[in-house]
Design a protein around this motif. Sequence first.
Motif, PDB file in Angstrom:
ATOM      1  N   GLN A 173     -35.444   0.138   8.976  1.00 53.17           N
ATOM      2  CA  GLN A 173     -34.683  -0.717   8.077  1.00 53.17           C
ATOM      3  C   GLN A 173     -34.313   0.000   6.768  1.00 53.17           C
ATOM      4  O   GLN A 173     -33.947  -0.637   5.797  1.00 53.17           O
ATOM      5  N   CYS A 174     -34.418   1.328   6.770  1.00 51.10           N
ATOM      6  CA  CYS A 174     -34.157   2.085   5.548  1.00 51.10           C
ATOM      7  C   CYS A 174     -32.658   2.332   5.397  1.00 51.10           C
ATOM      8  O   CYS A 174     -32.160   3.423   5.676  1.00 51.10           O
ATOM      9  N   SER A 175     -31.946   1.318   4.970  1.00 51.70           N
ATOM     10  CA  SER A 175     -30.520   1.445   4.730  1.00 51.70           C
ATOM     11  C   SER A 175     -30.285   1.961   3.322  1.00 51.70           C
ATOM     12  O   SER A 175     -31.131   1.838   2.446  1.00 51.70           O
ATOM     13  N   VAL A 176     -29.109   2.542   3.097  1.00 53.34           N
ATOM     14  CA  VAL A 176     -28.790   3.126   1.794  1.00 53.34           C
ATOM     15  C   VAL A 176     -28.007   2.118   0.969  1.00 53.34           C
ATOM     16  O   VAL A 176     -27.255   1.304   1.495  1.00 53.34           O
ATOM     17  N   TYR A 177     -28.208   2.177  -0.342  1.00 54.58           N
ATOM     18  CA  TYR A 177     -27.519   1.265  -1.262  1.00 54.58           C
ATOM     19  C   TYR A 177     -26.188   1.876  -1.691  1.00 54.58           C
ATOM     20  O   TYR A 177     -26.135   3.023  -2.120  1.00 54.58           O
ATOM     21  N   VAL A 178     -25.133   1.107  -1.555  1.00 58.42           N
ATOM     22  CA  VAL A 178     -23.790   1.526  -1.945  1.00 58.42           C
ATOM     23  C   VAL A 178     -23.388   0.732  -3.176  1.00 58.42           C
ATOM     24  O   VAL A 178     -23.439  -0.498  -3.173  1.00 58.42           O
ATOM     25  N   SER A 179     -22.993   1.423  -4.227  1.00 58.13           N
ATOM     26  CA  SER A 179     -22.708   0.781  -5.504  1.00 58.13           C
ATOM     27  C   SER A 179     -21.338   0.108  -5.501  1.00 58.13           C
ATOM     28  O   SER A 179     -20.323   0.736  -5.183  1.00 58.13           O
ATOM     29  N   VAL A 180     -21.321  -1.174  -5.849  1.00 60.56           N
ATOM     30  CA  VAL A 180     -20.059  -1.893  -6.029  1.00 60.56           C
ATOM     31  C   VAL A 180     -19.380  -1.440  -7.317  1.00 60.56           C
ATOM     32  O   VAL A 180     -18.153  -1.339  -7.391  1.00 60.56           O
ATOM     33  N   GLN A 181     -20.172  -1.143  -8.334  1.00 58.66           N
ATOM     34  CA  GLN A 181     -19.614  -0.686  -9.602  1.00 58.66           C
ATOM     35  C   GLN A 181     -18.837   0.613  -9.416  1.00 58.66           C
ATOM     36  O   GLN A 181     -17.734   0.767  -9.962  1.00 58.66           O
ATOM     37  N   GLY A 182     -19.390   1.535  -8.653  1.00 53.11           N
ATOM     38  CA  GLY A 182     -18.709   2.805  -8.419  1.00 53.11           C
ATOM     39  C   GLY A 182     -17.395   2.618  -7.697  1.00 53.11           C
ATOM     40  O   GLY A 182     -16.397   3.294  -8.002  1.00 53.11           O
ATOM     41  N   LEU A 257      -7.563  13.201  -5.016  1.00 54.60           N
ATOM     42  CA  LEU A 257      -7.272  13.054  -3.584  1.00 54.60           C
ATOM     43  C   LEU A 257      -8.501  12.575  -2.827  1.00 54.60           C
ATOM     44  O   LEU A 257      -8.399  11.716  -1.933  1.00 54.60           O
ATOM     45  N   LEU A 258      -9.665  13.104  -3.185  1.00 51.69           N
ATOM     46  CA  LEU A 258     -10.911  12.658  -2.545  1.00 51.69           C
ATOM     47  C   LEU A 258     -11.161  11.177  -2.811  1.00 51.69           C
ATOM     48  O   LEU A 258     -11.565  10.437  -1.904  1.00 51.69           O
ATOM     49  N   GLN A 259     -10.925  10.717  -4.044  1.00 54.25           N
ATOM     50  CA  GLN A 259     -11.113   9.300  -4.366  1.00 54.25           C
ATOM     51  C   GLN A 259     -10.159   8.424  -3.564  1.00 54.25           C
ATOM     52  O   GLN A 259     -10.543   7.350  -3.094  1.00 54.25           O
ATOM     53  N   VAL A 260      -8.931   8.881  -3.402  1.00 57.75           N
ATOM     54  CA  VAL A 260      -7.945   8.109  -2.624  1.00 57.75           C
ATOM     55  C   VAL A 260      -8.393   7.989  -1.173  1.00 57.75           C
ATOM     56  O   VAL A 260      -8.315   6.907  -0.569  1.00 57.75           O
ATOM     57  N   ILE A 261      -8.871   9.080  -0.588  1.00 57.06           N
ATOM     58  CA  ILE A 261      -9.330   9.060   0.803  1.00 57.06           C
ATOM     59  C   ILE A 261     -10.523   8.117   0.957  1.00 57.06           C
ATOM     60  O   ILE A 261     -10.593   7.325   1.909  1.00 57.06           O
ATOM     61  N   ILE A 262     -11.452   8.183   0.017  1.00 53.39           N
ATOM     62  CA  ILE A 262     -12.637   7.317   0.075  1.00 53.39           C
ATOM     63  C   ILE A 262     -12.242   5.846   0.009  1.00 53.39           C
ATOM     64  O   ILE A 262     -12.767   5.002   0.750  1.00 53.39           O
ATOM     65  N   LEU A 264      -9.169   4.499   0.723  1.00 53.07           N
ATOM     66  CA  LEU A 264      -8.338   4.094   1.852  1.00 53.07           C
ATOM     67  C   LEU A 264      -9.165   3.856   3.113  1.00 53.07           C
ATOM     68  O   LEU A 264      -8.930   2.895   3.855  1.00 53.07           O
ATOM     69  N   PHE A 265     -10.124   4.724   3.365  1.00 54.94           N
ATOM     70  CA  PHE A 265     -10.939   4.625   4.576  1.00 54.94           C
ATOM     71  C   PHE A 265     -12.239   3.857   4.343  1.00 54.94           C
ATOM     72  O   PHE A 265     -13.055   3.751   5.256  1.00 54.94           O
ATOM     73  N   LYS A 266     -12.427   3.344   3.100  1.00 55.29           N
ATOM     74  CA  LYS A 266     -13.599   2.537   2.762  1.00 55.29           C
ATOM     75  C   LYS A 266     -14.899   3.239   3.158  1.00 55.29           C
ATOM     76  O   LYS A 266     -15.771   2.671   3.818  1.00 55.29           O
ATOM     77  N   VAL A 267     -15.002   4.497   2.747  1.00 56.02           N
ATOM     78  CA  VAL A 267     -16.192   5.292   3.056  1.00 56.02           C
ATOM     79  C   VAL A 267     -17.368   4.770   2.242  1.00 56.02           C
ATOM     80  O   VAL A 267     -17.270   4.590   1.031  1.00 56.02           O
ATOM     81  N   GLN A 268     -18.474   4.512   2.903  1.00 55.28           N
ATOM     82  CA  GLN A 268     -19.677   4.007   2.253  1.00 55.28           C
ATOM     83  C   GLN A 268     -20.547   5.194   1.826  1.00 55.28           C
ATOM     84  O   GLN A 268     -21.193   5.837   2.650  1.00 55.28           O
TER      85      GLN A 268
END
Length: 338
Positions: A173-182, A257-262, A264-268
């Motif tokens: 159950q060790c899932s990673v936390y993804v920041s909404v603020q970021g 460009l990296l931010q745009v890719i992240i 667009l593809f909703k990378v977690q």
Amino acid sequence: MTLSSENCSEFQYQVLQRSQTLDANCLLFLIILGKMLLNILTLKMRRKNIYQNFMECFCISLAFIDLLLLVNISVIFYSRDFVLLGMRFTKYHICLLTQIISCTYGFLHYPVFFITCIDYYLNFSKTIKLPCKWQKSFYFSTVILIWIFVLAYVLGDPAIYQSLKTQGTSPSQCSVYVSVQGYWFSFSMVIILFMAFVASWPDIYTLVQAIRITSYKNETILYFPFPSHSIYNINSKKALLPRFVICFLGTWSPFVLLQVIILLFKVQIPAYIELNIPWLFFVNSFLIATVYWCNCQKLTLQSIVLPRDPFVNWKCCFIPFTINNFEQIEKPISIIVC
């Protein structure tokens, strides 16, 4: 002595589970190690002759926290099972520790953003001027308080604490936390950059065709020539916007460009990876450009040096405005062919 089919299956499952846990811990160690090397490389590449500011102090503290996380993960991973100060530590605490750090990193975006904005505003307006020694002490004290308050919030929130406790006791159950603020912070910056680029596209196209690389006081800069009859000046937001966009994208276009890719593809991306020093310097350049543009009416040649950017030389955006007969003073090194 033979093992029954049921016992053999249980034994194979335990071995597989232990192998997966070790592999995950090794991967986590390599990720944190890679982030540490990236932090060191970025700090080495930055300009050394910039004045001390809040963002600089926070980046140093972030590198220190990453180092502590790497050391703790290494000790727990190597020792496997040990007791320290009456507390028993096992490999499952690697997950728990990483989750605590991830949640802490995930809640730091907005506080760091607002305090950096206040710091630049106060320095730009020169409303408060402290001695260098006191200023550094104030910055480091503020950074320490932010870390303490955010960590206390993460550990003090019952919902967050219960989630951390549950995930830290079970490797499955060790899932990673993804920041909404970021996510929203990156989204806002990309949208603002896109709007600025579209709004000033004709001027950007004209400037790119005329940009020259020249030297000024033994420093290589970009020169944006304007006709002598131009009505633009240093106080014109319309004139400064395309110059800021060119300087910013010229330095940070791969990161944009990296931010745009992240997005667009909703990378977690886990928060302990997302909050890194290159990303903070990227945000820092964006904030400095915003402060300059919003306060262009107050700009003078003396105020241009404050605040300075570790990676972007914003001075080249102002020099043609503030120095008369610049083309006669300095000869271009080369002309950029677009």
